[in-house]
Scaffold this motif. Structure first.
Motif, PDB file in Angstrom:
ATOM      1  N   ARG A  46       0.842  -1.214   0.000  1.00  8.27           N
ATOM      2  CA  ARG A  46       0.000   0.000   0.000  1.00  8.27           C
ATOM      3  C   ARG A  46       0.875   1.260   0.000  1.00  8.27           C
ATOM      4  O   ARG A  46       0.622   2.212  -0.737  1.00  8.27           O
ATOM      5  CB  ARG A  46      -0.883  -0.036   1.252  1.00  8.27           C
ATOM      6  CG  ARG A  46      -1.832   1.126   1.392  1.00  8.27           C
ATOM      7  CD  ARG A  46      -2.735   0.866   2.567  1.00  8.27           C
ATOM      8  NE  ARG A  46      -2.018   0.917   3.840  1.00  8.27           N
ATOM      9  CZ  ARG A  46      -2.052   1.951   4.678  1.00  8.27           C
ATOM     10  NH1 ARG A  46      -2.755   3.008   4.370  1.00  8.27           N
ATOM     11  NH2 ARG A  46      -1.394   1.907   5.812  1.00  8.27           N
ATOM     12  N   LYS A  47       1.929   1.234   0.809  1.00  8.69           N
ATOM     13  CA  LYS A  47       2.773   2.432   0.873  1.00  8.69           C
ATOM     14  C   LYS A  47       3.602   2.603  -0.397  1.00  8.69           C
ATOM     15  O   LYS A  47       3.867   3.732  -0.821  1.00  8.69           O
ATOM     16  CB  LYS A  47       3.687   2.357   2.117  1.00  8.69           C
ATOM     17  CG  LYS A  47       2.955   2.726   3.381  1.00  8.69           C
ATOM     18  CD  LYS A  47       2.432   4.169   3.357  1.00  8.69           C
ATOM     19  CE  LYS A  47       1.260   4.352   4.296  1.00  8.69           C
ATOM     20  NZ  LYS A  47       0.695   5.728   4.307  1.00  8.69           N
ATOM     21  N   ARG A 100      -5.590  -0.498   4.315  1.00  7.60           N
ATOM     22  CA  ARG A 100      -4.827  -0.993   5.457  1.00  7.60           C
ATOM     23  C   ARG A 100      -5.449  -2.278   6.022  1.00  7.60           C
ATOM     24  O   ARG A 100      -4.761  -3.248   6.257  1.00  7.60           O
ATOM     25  CB  ARG A 100      -4.786   0.091   6.541  1.00  7.60           C
ATOM     26  CG  ARG A 100      -3.807  -0.251   7.611  1.00  7.60           C
ATOM     27  CD  ARG A 100      -3.615   0.820   8.653  1.00  7.60           C
ATOM     28  NE  ARG A 100      -4.365   2.045   8.411  1.00  7.60           N
ATOM     29  CZ  ARG A 100      -4.658   2.909   9.361  1.00  7.60           C
ATOM     30  NH1 ARG A 100      -4.283   2.677  10.594  1.00  7.60           N
ATOM     31  NH2 ARG A 100      -5.322   4.010   9.097  1.00  7.60           N
ATOM     32  N   ALA A 144       7.789   8.121   5.506  1.00 10.80           N
ATOM     33  CA  ALA A 144       7.665   8.271   6.967  1.00 10.80           C
ATOM     34  C   ALA A 144       7.075   7.003   7.567  1.00 10.80           C
ATOM     35  O   ALA A 144       7.527   6.509   8.612  1.00 10.80           O
ATOM     36  CB  ALA A 144       6.776   9.470   7.293  1.00 10.80           C
ATOM     37  N   ASP A 145       6.073   6.465   6.895  1.00  6.96           N
ATOM     38  CA  ASP A 145       5.430   5.236   7.362  1.00  6.96           C
ATOM     39  C   ASP A 145       6.390   4.052   7.290  1.00  6.96           C
ATOM     40  O   ASP A 145       6.566   3.322   8.276  1.00  6.96           O
ATOM     41  CB  ASP A 145       4.179   4.989   6.499  1.00  6.96           C
ATOM     42  CG  ASP A 145       3.459   3.709   6.875  1.00  6.96           C
ATOM     43  OD1 ASP A 145       4.051   2.623   6.703  1.00  6.96           O
ATOM     44  OD2 ASP A 145       2.311   3.780   7.339  1.00  6.96           O
ATOM     45  N   ARG A 202       7.726   2.670  10.854  1.00 12.52           N
ATOM     46  CA  ARG A 202       7.304   1.344  11.337  1.00 12.52           C
ATOM     47  C   ARG A 202       8.498   0.434  11.613  1.00 12.52           C
ATOM     48  O   ARG A 202       8.426  -0.445  12.463  1.00 12.52           O
ATOM     49  CB  ARG A 202       6.394   0.685  10.305  1.00 12.52           C
ATOM     50  CG  ARG A 202       4.966   1.175  10.368  1.00 12.52           C
ATOM     51  CD  ARG A 202       4.118   0.433   9.354  1.00 12.52           C
ATOM     52  NE  ARG A 202       2.928   1.204   9.014  1.00 12.52           N
ATOM     53  CZ  ARG A 202       1.754   1.070   9.629  1.00 12.52           C
ATOM     54  NH1 ARG A 202       1.627   0.205  10.593  1.00 12.52           N
ATOM     55  NH2 ARG A 202       0.725   1.804   9.257  1.00 12.52           N
ATOM     56  N   HIS A 233       2.400   8.163  18.522  1.00 15.33           N
ATOM     57  CA  HIS A 233       2.192   7.284  17.361  1.00 15.33           C
ATOM     58  C   HIS A 233       3.221   7.539  16.269  1.00 15.33           C
ATOM     59  O   HIS A 233       3.305   6.800  15.290  1.00 15.33           O
ATOM     60  CB  HIS A 233       0.779   7.487  16.783  1.00 15.33           C
ATOM     61  CG  HIS A 233      -0.289   7.100  17.735  1.00 15.33           C
ATOM     62  ND1 HIS A 233      -0.489   5.802  18.124  1.00 15.33           N
ATOM     63  CD2 HIS A 233      -1.203   7.848  18.419  1.00 15.33           C
ATOM     64  CE1 HIS A 233      -1.488   5.753  18.984  1.00 15.33           C
ATOM     65  NE2 HIS A 233      -1.931   6.987  19.189  1.00 15.33           N
ATOM     66  N   LYS A 234       3.968   8.630  16.404  1.00 16.69           N
ATOM     67  CA  LYS A 234       4.938   8.980  15.358  1.00 16.69           C
ATOM     68  C   LYS A 234       6.340   9.011  15.954  1.00 16.69           C
ATOM     69  O   LYS A 234       6.516   9.243  17.146  1.00 16.69           O
ATOM     70  CB  LYS A 234       4.592  10.347  14.742  1.00 16.69           C
ATOM     71  CG  LYS A 234       3.124  10.453  14.314  1.00 16.69           C
ATOM     72  CD  LYS A 234       2.940  10.387  12.840  1.00 16.69           C
ATOM     73  CE  LYS A 234       1.488  10.161  12.473  1.00 16.69           C
ATOM     74  NZ  LYS A 234       1.056  10.806  11.267  1.00 16.69           N
ATOM     75  N   SER A 235       7.316   8.794  15.079  1.00 13.57           N
ATOM     76  CA  SER A 235       8.683   8.672  15.595  1.00 13.57           C
ATOM     77  C   SER A 235       9.633   9.645  14.901  1.00 13.57           C
ATOM     78  O   SER A 235       9.339  10.159  13.814  1.00 13.57           O
ATOM     79  CB  SER A 235       9.165   7.247  15.351  1.00 13.57           C
ATOM     80  OG  SER A 235       9.204   7.008  13.965  1.00 13.57           O
ATOM     81  N   GLY A 237      10.614   8.315  11.477  1.00 10.49           N
ATOM     82  CA  GLY A 237       9.614   8.584  10.442  1.00 10.49           C
ATOM     83  C   GLY A 237       9.672  10.025   9.973  1.00 10.49           C
ATOM     84  O   GLY A 237       9.695  10.306   8.770  1.00 10.49           O
ATOM     85  N   SER A 238       9.716  10.953  10.934  1.00  8.98           N
ATOM     86  CA  SER A 238       9.674  12.369  10.572  1.00  8.98           C
ATOM     87  C   SER A 238      10.963  12.839   9.894  1.00  8.98           C
ATOM     88  O   SER A 238      10.909  13.605   8.923  1.00  8.98           O
ATOM     89  CB  SER A 238       9.380  13.225  11.803  1.00  8.98           C
ATOM     90  OG  SER A 238       8.052  12.996  12.205  1.00  8.98           O
ATOM     91  N   ASP A 244      -3.610  12.527   6.485  1.00  9.59           N
ATOM     92  CA  ASP A 244      -2.334  13.064   5.980  1.00  9.59           C
ATOM     93  C   ASP A 244      -2.377  13.371   4.478  1.00  9.59           C
ATOM     94  O   ASP A 244      -1.653  14.231   4.001  1.00  9.59           O
ATOM     95  CB  ASP A 244      -1.201  12.050   6.226  1.00  9.59           C
ATOM     96  CG  ASP A 244      -0.864  11.942   7.706  1.00  9.59           C
ATOM     97  OD1 ASP A 244      -1.229  12.845   8.470  1.00  9.59           O
ATOM     98  OD2 ASP A 244      -0.235  10.935   8.086  1.00  9.59           O
TER      99      ASP A 244
HETATM  100  N1  LIG Z   1       6.294  10.671  11.322  1.00 11.88           N
HETATM  101  C1  LIG Z   1       5.943   9.392  11.370  1.00 11.88           C
HETATM  102  C2  LIG Z   1       4.926   8.901  10.544  1.00 11.88           C
HETATM  103  C3  LIG Z   1       4.572   7.579  10.618  1.00 11.88           C
HETATM  104  N2  LIG Z   1       5.214   6.752  11.467  1.00 11.88           N
HETATM  105  C4  LIG Z   1       4.845   5.321  11.564  1.00 11.88           C
HETATM  106  O1  LIG Z   1       3.975   4.945  10.527  1.00 11.88           O
HETATM  107  C5  LIG Z   1       2.729   4.501  11.022  1.00 11.88           C
HETATM  108  C6  LIG Z   1       1.591   4.965  10.132  1.00 11.88           C
HETATM  109  O2  LIG Z   1       1.594   6.359  10.102  1.00 11.88           O
HETATM  110  P1  LIG Z   1       0.465   7.148   9.364  1.00 11.88           P
HETATM  111  O3  LIG Z   1       0.559   6.821   7.937  1.00 11.88           O
HETATM  112  O4  LIG Z   1       0.498   8.556   9.721  1.00 11.88           O
HETATM  113  O5  LIG Z   1      -0.768   6.444  10.080  1.00 11.88           O
HETATM  114  P2  LIG Z   1      -2.222   6.316   9.672  1.00 11.88           P
HETATM  115  O6  LIG Z   1      -2.763   7.623   9.259  1.00 11.88           O
HETATM  116  O7  LIG Z   1      -2.851   5.617  10.803  1.00 11.88           O
HETATM  117  O8  LIG Z   1      -2.145   5.322   8.452  1.00 11.88           O
HETATM  118  P3  LIG Z   1      -2.350   5.602   6.921  1.00 11.88           P
HETATM  119  O9  LIG Z   1      -2.179   7.060   6.615  1.00 11.88           O
HETATM  120  O10 LIG Z   1      -1.214   4.805   6.345  1.00 11.88           O
HETATM  121  O11 LIG Z   1      -3.667   5.053   6.598  1.00 11.88           O
HETATM  122  C7  LIG Z   1       2.662   5.041  12.422  1.00 11.88           C
HETATM  123  O12 LIG Z   1       1.847   4.251  13.232  1.00 11.88           O
HETATM  124  C8  LIG Z   1       4.108   5.013  12.847  1.00 11.88           C
HETATM  125  O13 LIG Z   1       4.467   3.719  13.235  1.00 11.88           O
HETATM  126  C9  LIG Z   1       6.225   7.232  12.282  1.00 11.88           C
HETATM  127  O14 LIG Z   1       6.819   6.488  13.025  1.00 11.88           O
HETATM  128  N3  LIG Z   1       6.575   8.535  12.208  1.00 11.88           N
END
Ligand SMILES: Nc1ccn([C@@H]2O[C@H](COP(=O)(O)OP(=O)(O)OP(=O)(O)O)[C@@H](O)[C@H]2O)c(=O)n1
Ligand SMILES: C/C(=C\CO)CCC[C@H](C)CCC[C@H](C)CCCC(C)C
Length: 327
Positions: free
Chosen positions: A126-127, A184, A230-231, A235, A247-249, A252-253, A309
């Protein structure tokens, strides 16, 4: 866009003639710093600054930081395919549309195949579709003609995909393959969120900005390349979380900033090779870095399931790029 209104007395015959001969839709643009402005120029009523071979549009007063160079379609623009006058622009655009539609179909089918054969996992598929479809779509823009209608032909591709996502998302037709490649959790209604917003942004960018403005190019690069990576990186290597969003790291950023920036510069360079715009690269690098920084910051914010996003990243990139590039 605010145009400088030059004194009537300064209108030259050359300027009036040239202005009449050039339609806005057929113009290509160049973003240059003031010192790149052509020294020999007269004013014309439309706010265009006419030189012997180029048309300058001022985005403010004479001392404005921004200058927009408008060039009529000319010898400088290279057509990537169907070169030569035999086919004509209409045939070229129709051919390019068919080719890109087939490419889009093949991309989704190809990743579905890889997922089914368990070569890659569904989320990575997907990504990768997220990263590749928009970037390849943009990469195909030079095969369209230089005609005014070219952008409408190009927009047909995401419009068809929009319809496809809508039809499958509403479960009017069932296609497990499409669902597997771009969602997803494997639910049909997911097609109506991220993927649908994504193709809407492709439609908007091709119709509004097309290949003539860095704004659309940078925004799509950030949404496809930056947000996608980033995803993938987050991850895998996202052990250290961002203090305000668990939820973000950082991985990723930081990846989003670096990759989004590099892809934006790469795509701008790609389009400048074809002659759609000319850029002062030091100036451009500064501005693209700023867009990448703002987009990364916005992507890292907690949304609590709110704004997707695929909406926030391209829109904030467009706004920042518009403010910094001037169009
Ligand atoms: N800056 C970021 C962006 C994403 N992630 C990782 O990527 C995953 C998915 O991020 P994101 O795409 O923003 O999540 P959703 O919106 O839930 O999923 P999607 O847009 O893919 O449907 C996060 O849970 C995290 O593990 C991260 O670590 N740091
Ligand atoms: C998974 C996606 C978004 C979720 O964040 C992307 C969905 C992509 C669409 C289903 C397919 C879009 C195709 C493009 C309009 C054209 C690509 C052409 C190219 C030549 C492959």
């Amino acid at each position: 866009m605010a145009m400088a209104s030059p004194p009537q007395s300064a209108i030259s015959t050359t300027a009036t003639t040239t202005t009449a001969a050039v339609t806005t839709a057929n113009l290509r643009v160049s973003f240059l710093r003031p010192q790149f402005c052509h020294p020999r120029r007269d004013f014309c009523p439309a706010g265009l600054l006419i030189s012997s071979d180029r048309i300058w549009s001022s985005c403010g007063d004479a001392n404005s930081q921004r200058r927009l160079l408008l060039l009529p379609p000319s010898r400088n623009v290279r057509s990537a395919a169907f070169a030569g006058g035999v086919s004509g622009p209409l045939l070229q655009d129709a051919g390019a549309t068919v080719l890109v539609v087939a490419g889009a179909y093949a991309l989704v089918a190809g990743f579905d195949n890889l997922t089914k054969r368990q070569v890659i996992e569904q989320n990575l598929s997907r990504k990768l579709v997220h990263i590749l479809s928009g970037l390849l779509y943009m990469g195909c823009w030079p095969i369209f003609s230089t005609s005014t209608e070219a952008r409408y032909f190009a927009a047909v591709v995401p419009i068809l995909n929009f319809t496809r996502l809508l039809v499958h998302g509403l479960s009017l037709v069932t296609n497990e393959d499409l669902i597997k490649s771009v969602t997803r959790e494997g639910k049909a209604e997911e097609l109506l969120r991220g993927p649908l917003y994504y193709v809407l942004v492709l439609i908007l960018s091709s119709l509004v900005f097309w290949r003539e403005s860095p704004v659309g190019v940078v925004a799509l690069s950030m949404m496809c390349g930056g947000d996608g990576i980033a995803d993938i990186m987050g991850r895998r290597f996202g052990f250290h979380k961002i203090p305000y969003n668990k939820h973000k790291s950082w991985a990723g950023s930081i990846s989003m900033f670096v990759v989004g920036f590099l892809i934006s510069i790469g795509m701008l360079y790609y389009f400048s090779i074809f002659g759609y715009f000319e850029l002062d690269w030091v100036w451009t690098v500064e501005r693209v870095a700023m867009v990448a920084m703002v987009a990364t910051l916005v992507e890292s914010l907690p949304t609590n399931g709110g704004l997707d996003d695929n909406i926030s990243v391209p829109l904030v990139s467009m706004l920042t790029a518009y403010l910094s590039f001037g169009i």
